[in-house]
Motif scaffolding. Structure first.
Motif, PDB file in Angstrom:
ATOM      1  N   GLY A 303       0.807  -1.215   0.000  1.00 39.01           N
ATOM      2  CA  GLY A 303       0.000   0.000   0.000  1.00 39.01           C
ATOM      3  C   GLY A 303       0.838   1.262   0.000  1.00 39.01           C
ATOM      4  O   GLY A 303       0.719   2.098   0.901  1.00 39.01           O
ATOM      5  N   LEU A 304       1.705   1.418  -1.021  1.00 41.03           N
ATOM      6  CA  LEU A 304       2.557   2.604  -1.092  1.00 41.03           C
ATOM      7  C   LEU A 304       1.737   3.875  -1.248  1.00 41.03           C
ATOM      8  O   LEU A 304       2.032   4.890  -0.621  1.00 41.03           O
ATOM      9  N   VAL A 305       0.688   3.828  -2.091  1.00 43.36           N
ATOM     10  CA  VAL A 305      -0.109   5.037  -2.297  1.00 43.36           C
ATOM     11  C   VAL A 305      -0.800   5.448  -1.001  1.00 43.36           C
ATOM     12  O   VAL A 305      -0.970   6.644  -0.724  1.00 43.36           O
ATOM     13  N   ALA A 306      -1.190   4.473  -0.177  1.00 42.28           N
ATOM     14  CA  ALA A 306      -1.806   4.794   1.111  1.00 42.28           C
ATOM     15  C   ALA A 306      -0.797   5.473   2.026  1.00 42.28           C
ATOM     16  O   ALA A 306      -1.128   6.432   2.741  1.00 42.28           O
ATOM     17  N   SER A 307       0.446   5.014   2.022  1.00 35.50           N
ATOM     18  CA  SER A 307       1.481   5.632   2.848  1.00 35.50           C
ATOM     19  C   SER A 307       1.790   7.047   2.374  1.00 35.50           C
ATOM     20  O   SER A 307       1.992   7.963   3.182  1.00 35.50           O
ATOM     21  N   GLU A 308       1.818   7.239   1.044  1.00 37.36           N
ATOM     22  CA  GLU A 308       2.048   8.582   0.512  1.00 37.36           C
ATOM     23  C   GLU A 308       0.906   9.519   0.910  1.00 37.36           C
ATOM     24  O   GLU A 308       1.138  10.681   1.277  1.00 37.36           O
ATOM     25  N   ALA A 309      -0.324   9.024   0.843  1.00 37.11           N
ATOM     26  CA  ALA A 309      -1.469   9.836   1.243  1.00 37.11           C
ATOM     27  C   ALA A 309      -1.378  10.210   2.718  1.00 37.11           C
ATOM     28  O   ALA A 309      -1.639  11.359   3.104  1.00 37.11           O
ATOM     29  N   MET A 310      -1.013   9.238   3.558  1.00 32.88           N
ATOM     30  CA  MET A 310      -0.883   9.523   4.986  1.00 32.88           C
ATOM     31  C   MET A 310       0.207  10.562   5.242  1.00 32.88           C
ATOM     32  O   MET A 310       0.059  11.437   6.101  1.00 32.88           O
ATOM     33  N   ALA A 311       1.314  10.493   4.491  1.00 32.05           N
ATOM     34  CA  ALA A 311       2.384  11.479   4.654  1.00 32.05           C
ATOM     35  C   ALA A 311       1.913  12.873   4.252  1.00 32.05           C
ATOM     36  O   ALA A 311       2.457  13.880   4.712  1.00 32.05           O
ATOM     37  N   ALA A 312       0.887  12.939   3.396  1.00 30.16           N
ATOM     38  CA  ALA A 312       0.294  14.218   3.001  1.00 30.16           C
ATOM     39  C   ALA A 312      -0.780  14.680   3.978  1.00 30.16           C
ATOM     40  O   ALA A 312      -1.409  15.717   3.769  1.00 30.16           O
ATOM     41  N   GLY A 313      -0.993  13.908   5.046  1.00 28.34           N
ATOM     42  CA  GLY A 313      -2.009  14.267   6.037  1.00 28.34           C
ATOM     43  C   GLY A 313      -3.404  13.852   5.650  1.00 28.34           C
ATOM     44  O   GLY A 313      -4.392  14.418   6.137  1.00 28.34           O
ATOM     45  N   LEU A 314      -3.507  12.827   4.797  1.00 27.48           N
ATOM     46  CA  LEU A 314      -4.803  12.412   4.272  1.00 27.48           C
ATOM     47  C   LEU A 314      -5.314  11.171   5.005  1.00 27.48           C
ATOM     48  O   LEU A 314      -4.616  10.170   5.091  1.00 27.48           O
ATOM     49  N   PRO A 315      -6.526  11.204   5.536  1.00 24.66           N
ATOM     50  CA  PRO A 315      -7.135   9.986   6.091  1.00 24.66           C
ATOM     51  C   PRO A 315      -7.399   8.969   4.987  1.00 24.66           C
ATOM     52  O   PRO A 315      -7.418   9.312   3.798  1.00 24.66           O
ATOM     53  N   LEU A 316      -7.629   7.721   5.366  1.00 24.12           N
ATOM     54  CA  LEU A 316      -7.848   6.644   4.407  1.00 24.12           C
ATOM     55  C   LEU A 316      -9.232   6.030   4.582  1.00 24.12           C
ATOM     56  O   LEU A 316      -9.714   5.896   5.703  1.00 24.12           O
ATOM     57  N   ILE A 317      -9.842   5.638   3.469  1.00 22.13           N
ATOM     58  CA  ILE A 317     -11.042   4.797   3.453  1.00 22.13           C
ATOM     59  C   ILE A 317     -10.662   3.590   2.604  1.00 22.13           C
ATOM     60  O   ILE A 317     -10.623   3.666   1.374  1.00 22.13           O
ATOM     61  N   VAL A 318     -10.340   2.470   3.256  1.00 20.70           N
ATOM     62  CA  VAL A 318      -9.693   1.353   2.570  1.00 20.70           C
ATOM     63  C   VAL A 318     -10.272   0.015   3.029  1.00 20.70           C
ATOM     64  O   VAL A 318     -10.902  -0.069   4.077  1.00 20.70           O
ATOM     65  N   PRO A 319     -10.036  -1.060   2.239  1.00 21.93           N
ATOM     66  CA  PRO A 319     -10.531  -2.390   2.633  1.00 21.93           C
ATOM     67  C   PRO A 319      -9.928  -2.845   3.956  1.00 21.93           C
ATOM     68  O   PRO A 319      -8.825  -2.417   4.336  1.00 21.93           O
ATOM     69  N   ASP A 320     -10.627  -3.740   4.636  1.00 22.10           N
ATOM     70  CA  ASP A 320     -10.176  -4.194   5.960  1.00 22.10           C
ATOM     71  C   ASP A 320      -9.131  -5.304   5.892  1.00 22.10           C
ATOM     72  O   ASP A 320      -8.720  -5.828   6.926  1.00 22.10           O
ATOM     73  N   THR A 321      -8.708  -5.692   4.708  1.00 25.94           N
ATOM     74  CA  THR A 321      -7.605  -6.636   4.547  1.00 25.94           C
ATOM     75  C   THR A 321      -6.635  -6.075   3.514  1.00 25.94           C
ATOM     76  O   THR A 321      -7.018  -5.281   2.657  1.00 25.94           O
ATOM     77  N   GLY A 322      -5.374  -6.501   3.597  1.00 30.32           N
ATOM     78  CA  GLY A 322      -4.380  -6.054   2.637  1.00 30.32           C
ATOM     79  C   GLY A 322      -3.462  -4.990   3.182  1.00 30.32           C
ATOM     80  O   GLY A 322      -3.569  -4.559   4.339  1.00 30.32           O
ATOM     81  N   GLY A 323      -2.540  -4.553   2.329  1.00 35.95           N
ATOM     82  CA  GLY A 323      -1.498  -3.628   2.751  1.00 35.95           C
ATOM     83  C   GLY A 323      -1.999  -2.283   3.215  1.00 35.95           C
ATOM     84  O   GLY A 323      -1.435  -1.689   4.141  1.00 35.95           O
ATOM     85  N   CYS A 324      -3.062  -1.767   2.593  1.00 43.02           N
ATOM     86  CA  CYS A 324      -3.575  -0.451   3.003  1.00 43.02           C
ATOM     87  C   CYS A 324      -4.121  -0.497   4.423  1.00 43.02           C
ATOM     88  O   CYS A 324      -3.937   0.440   5.210  1.00 43.02           O
ATOM     89  N   ALA A 325      -4.803  -1.584   4.770  1.00 42.11           N
ATOM     90  CA  ALA A 325      -5.342  -1.722   6.123  1.00 42.11           C
ATOM     91  C   ALA A 325      -4.219  -1.785   7.154  1.00 42.11           C
ATOM     92  O   ALA A 325      -4.361  -1.281   8.282  1.00 42.11           O
ATOM     93  N   GLU A 326      -3.086  -2.392   6.785  1.00 44.36           N
ATOM     94  CA  GLU A 326      -1.973  -2.536   7.721  1.00 44.36           C
ATOM     95  C   GLU A 326      -1.352  -1.197   8.084  1.00 44.36           C
ATOM     96  O   GLU A 326      -0.864  -1.020   9.204  1.00 44.36           O
TER      97      GLU A 326
END
Length: 398
Positions: A303-326
């Motif tokens: 979930g690299l794009v999720a990590s980049e979004a978090m570094a930009a201060g962005l909350p996530l709405i993501v599936p409950d399994t997989g790399g983004c959830a982690e």
């Protein structure tokens, strides 16, 4: 330390793998180490990097369905390069022909080289689960593809260590009975992203393009248009949520699924599709100016794009399994049942009902804790150094 990566997924016009290898090569050079990537190419050539390291292309046939990539088949050119470069450690990540080329390599330099298979993806989740999800249950598909895990186990026995790119992939593969020796979570080049780049004027302009006022919720979807990303499901969920709350979605990307996404957009006035943004500063400003990143793929191993979004201060709405959830920050993110557009729509409505100022404070605090790619490389090199020492001391059999 000299590492040679036999990498079938590296291409000059590639995406995430190319970015990861190029950045890893630069960080390793700064730390006094060397990375050589052996990659398939249209011709034999060497591309040396100014800071250190190189990509050695081996003339190979192209991939039938994507000419941006090549396929290794003949072992001799690859093993000749391994003998020539005499690596301390060899990495491989393709589960097809390269896994066997490296695993069966028995040339002059093999006795000193530690062999590591680095798991970057999950083919069962990315393909089998998606292709057959309307035919059989998740559990039945897993059982039906147990042969693939047995196949992988046969070549993994030839490697000194098996590493994954994070805990999500480690959990899946262990559950299938595969040997995993370590999980080495990836990281991002965090300096490109910051919550301070948020631009309320840009946010309002993007919402205006979605025919919505500034008070509406602005969601961002970012990534290539491939079926495993499940963008049509995301579009459907946003359209459902729009019946309850004012919400707009901007989708940035392109790919083989673009036409299907465009068809799904008909009748959805608050969703806009944009071509990829290659200017990283502009993209970082867009990311910081949205209200949340929405993602549909449970097959993401890290979930690299999720990590980049978090570094930009962005909350996530993501599936409950997989790399983004982690990697999701629990105080600012919403998780939903994977593969379920109704669950995603409900998560969007829940998110829209939360206190935005409180959610943003939690997201901004989390931004500075996102793992960097340098931290990943330093941890990985430390682990590799221990493997190399152990093999040379005879703890790991040659």
């Amino acid at each position: 330390m000299r590492i040679v990566d036999v990498n079938e997924f590296y291409s000059p016009s590639g995406g995430g793998v190319r970015t990861y290898i190029d950045r890893k090569m630069g960080i390793m050079a700064e730390l006094g180490h060397e990375l050589i990537c052996i990659a398939p190419g249209r011709e034999d050539r060497v591309e040396e990097r100014p800071g250190g390291g190189m990509v050695h292309y081996v003339r190979s046939p192209g991939m039938p369905f994507d000419r941006n990539y090549g396929l290794f088949w003949d072992a001799a050119p690859v093993t000749a390069l391994l003998d020539r470069y005499r690596p301390d450690l060899v990495e491989c990540s393709s589960p097809w022909r390269p896994a066997w080329i490296v695993g069966q390599w028995d040339g002059d330099a093999v006795a000193r080289a530690t062999k590591v298979f680095f798991m970057h993806n999950d083919n069962v989740a990315a393909y089998a689960q998606r292709w057959l999800e309307g035919v059989a249950s998740h559990e039945r598909i897993e059982r039906g593809f147990a042969w693939y895990s047995r196949y992988m186990g046969r070549f993994l026995d030839r490697y000194d260590a098996v590493v994954t790119n994070g805990p999500a992939l480690e959990k899946r593969l262990r559950a299938r009975g595969l040997r995993i020796d370590a999980a080495m979570p990836l990281g991002i080049e965090r300096g490109h992203f910051s919550p301070t780049l948020r631009d309320e004027g840009l946010r309002a302009a993007l919402l205006e393009q979605c025919d919505l006022p500034p008070e509406a919720l602005l969601l961002l979807g970012l990534g290539r248009h491939h079926p495993e990303k499940r963008w049509p499901m995301v579009v459907e969920a946003v359209q459902r949520a729009g019946a309850s709350v004012p919400v707009g979605l901007i989708l940035i990307g392109t790919g083989m699924d673009s036409a299907r996404i465009e068809r799904r957009l008909r009748g959805g006035p608050h969703i806009r599709l944009f071509r990829p943004v290659y200017d990283r500063e502009r993209l970082a400003r867009i990311m910081a100016s949205a209200d949340a990143l929405v993602h549909g793929s449970e097959a993401e191993p890290f979930g690299l794009v999720a990590s980049e979004a978090m570094a930009a201060g962005l909350p996530l709405i993501v599936p409950d399994t997989g790399g983004c959830a982690e990697v999701a920050e629990p105080h600012s993110s919403e998780l939903y049942a994977a593969r379920d557009p109704g669950a995603l729509a409900a998560a969007i409505v829940r998110f829209a009902g939360r206190d935005r100022a409180m959610v943003r404070r939690a997201a901004v605090l989390a931004a500075g804790r996102v793992r960097t790619d340098r931290e990943h490389v330093e941890d990985l090199l430390g682990y590799y150094a221990r493997l190399i020492d152990a093999k040379r001391a005879g703890v790991i059999a040659a």
